[in-house]
Design an enzyme around this catalytic site. Sequence first.
Site, short mmCIF file in Angstrom:
data_model
loop_
_atom_site.label_atom_id
_atom_site.label_comp_id
_atom_site.label_asym_id
_atom_site.label_seq_id
_atom_site.Cartn_x
_atom_site.Cartn_y
_atom_site.Cartn_z
N ASN A 180 42.59 45.77 42.84
CA ASN A 180 43.56 46.23 43.60
C ASN A 180 45.07 45.87 43.29
O ASN A 180 46.00 45.72 43.94
CB ASN A 180 43.52 45.81 45.06
CG ASN A 180 41.99 46.23 45.65
OD1 ASN A 180 41.24 47.21 44.98
ND2 ASN A 180 41.62 45.71 46.83
N TYR A 182 46.31 43.41 41.68
CA TYR A 182 46.74 41.72 41.63
C TYR A 182 46.77 41.28 40.17
O TYR A 182 46.41 41.89 39.41
CB TYR A 182 45.97 41.13 42.82
CG TYR A 182 46.43 41.49 44.10
CD1 TYR A 182 47.52 41.59 44.67
CD2 TYR A 182 45.39 42.27 44.90
CE1 TYR A 182 47.94 42.03 45.85
CE2 TYR A 182 45.77 42.77 46.19
CZ TYR A 182 46.90 42.69 46.60
OH TYR A 182 47.47 43.27 47.95
C1 FMN Z 1 43.18 45.27 56.80
C2 FMN Z 1 42.70 45.39 55.57
C3 FMN Z 1 42.91 44.12 54.46
C4 FMN Z 1 42.31 44.04 53.15
N1 FMN Z 1 42.28 42.99 52.54
C5 FMN Z 1 41.62 42.83 51.50
C6 FMN Z 1 41.83 41.75 50.58
O1 FMN Z 1 42.10 40.57 50.95
N2 FMN Z 1 40.94 41.62 49.51
C7 FMN Z 1 40.37 42.76 48.83
O2 FMN Z 1 39.83 42.79 47.73
N3 FMN Z 1 40.44 44.05 49.62
C8 FMN Z 1 41.01 43.93 50.83
N4 FMN Z 1 40.99 45.31 51.42
C9 FMN Z 1 39.98 46.34 51.11
C10 FMN Z 1 38.99 46.46 51.73
O3 FMN Z 1 38.15 45.48 51.27
C11 FMN Z 1 38.27 47.73 51.31
O4 FMN Z 1 38.04 48.10 49.85
C12 FMN Z 1 38.82 49.00 51.85
O5 FMN Z 1 39.29 48.70 53.28
C13 FMN Z 1 37.98 50.34 51.63
O6 FMN Z 1 36.57 50.22 52.49
P1 FMN Z 1 36.25 50.59 53.87
O7 FMN Z 1 36.67 52.14 53.62
O8 FMN Z 1 34.82 50.38 54.24
O9 FMN Z 1 37.25 50.06 54.77
C14 FMN Z 1 41.41 45.31 52.79
C15 FMN Z 1 41.39 46.43 53.45
C16 FMN Z 1 41.90 46.52 55.09
C17 FMN Z 1 41.74 47.53 55.91
#
Ligand code: FMN
Length: 366
Positions: A180, A182
């Site tokens: 992502n 970082y």
């Molecule tokens: C509120 C929120 C916070 C997130 N924080 C992180 C994080 O701290 N670390 C990370 O690797 N991805 C983070 N993500 C990405 C999620 O892990 C995930 O990849 C993304 O939501 C897509 O999956 P989903 O469609 O099931 O929500 C975050 C996503 C959301 C919605």
Amino acid sequence: MSKTQPLLQPYKNELELKNRIVMAPMTRSRANNPEKKPTDDLHGIYYEQRTSAGLIITEGSQVSEQAVGYIHTPGIYTKQQIEGWKMVTDRVHEKGGKIFIQLWHVGRISHPDFHNGQLPLAPSAINPNYKSFTPEGFKDTVTPKEMSLDEIKQTIQDFRKAAKNAVKAGFDGIEIHSSNGYLFHQFFSKCSNIRSDEYGGSIQNRTRFFFEVLEAIKSEIPEGRIGVRFNPSLHGLAGIIVDEETIPTFDFIIKKLNDYNLAYVHLSEPFTDVSNVPYAVQNIAKHYRPLYKGTLMINGSFTQDTGNAIIVRGEADLVAFGKPFVSNPDLVERFTNNWPLTDWDADTFYTTGEKGYLDYSKYSEG
Ligand SMILES: Cc1cc2nc3c(=O)[nH]c(=O)nc-3n(C[C@H](O)[C@H](O)[C@H](O)COP(=O)(O)O)c2cc1C
């Protein structure tokens, strides 16, 4: 199909997961205390509510003061933070759950406001032209400081210590947040890494920092307790651009990870439509499954149906759900019984307190 569905089947590797449904790491910004520690009355309850997941991966947790880049995110580098996390892991274990902590360094996505005016660190002095979420709201990112070799060494040690602290805090394992946009992703990408030393240039050099961190963490925690996360086709977010070397770089990493006996490799499908992006791979699980022999976890907009289907197709072993877990603490029970899901409220993703955090209830049929 209820109880026979693939997502509900146990998964056997060193971890022995009770099902294949993983709670994806999600920053929730509830550590709004001076110590940046998780607290029992917020984090403790939140994670305990979600213990029916086969595995919980915590929110990104900074490995040092230098690693921070968002307000109210918890760390794993002080005694108070370790004690805070211990309360969380105890609650999860008492309910029969398993929990990994995600170890995080944001690199150039941080802001001088977090570092007494000093520049954030990154592989090269290139501004991502993004936004940083500071105590005073969103601000433009700045041109970071290129890390010296000493700073790289120090950061490797910060990750090693964080892994050691995670063991003390009772975690079942750790996930390296190499995803992502970082710090690790900044080393991998040519758009953010123009170093001319052994950490820049060739694919081997741009991935060196990641493998050095992995080796350092291995000295504290067995390989089977280490997970790693990547988002290979991330494009246009956090200042990362896919180029002709992007996918070959991730191919190199994933193939090399076959030499390790990791808990899992966690991949995300692209967060945006990349069908018109040259060199991007659209179907990440399909591309990487043949390259990786170990446990493959996939994430990104999965539903109960698509999650079951990808396991049946053999393209992934585990499926991580993010947003559905925010608003459905009993996601596993809902899948089991084919109950409807509650929608999430994005406005309370990163706000402080219980609202939008602890107040999503379990499904009630009545
Ligand atoms: C509120 C929120 C916070 C997130 N924080 C992180 C994080 O701290 N670390 C990370 O690797 N991805 C983070 N993500 C990405 C999620 O892990 C995930 O990849 C993304 O939501 C897509 O999956 P989903 O469609 O099931 O929500 C975050 C996503 C959301 C919605």
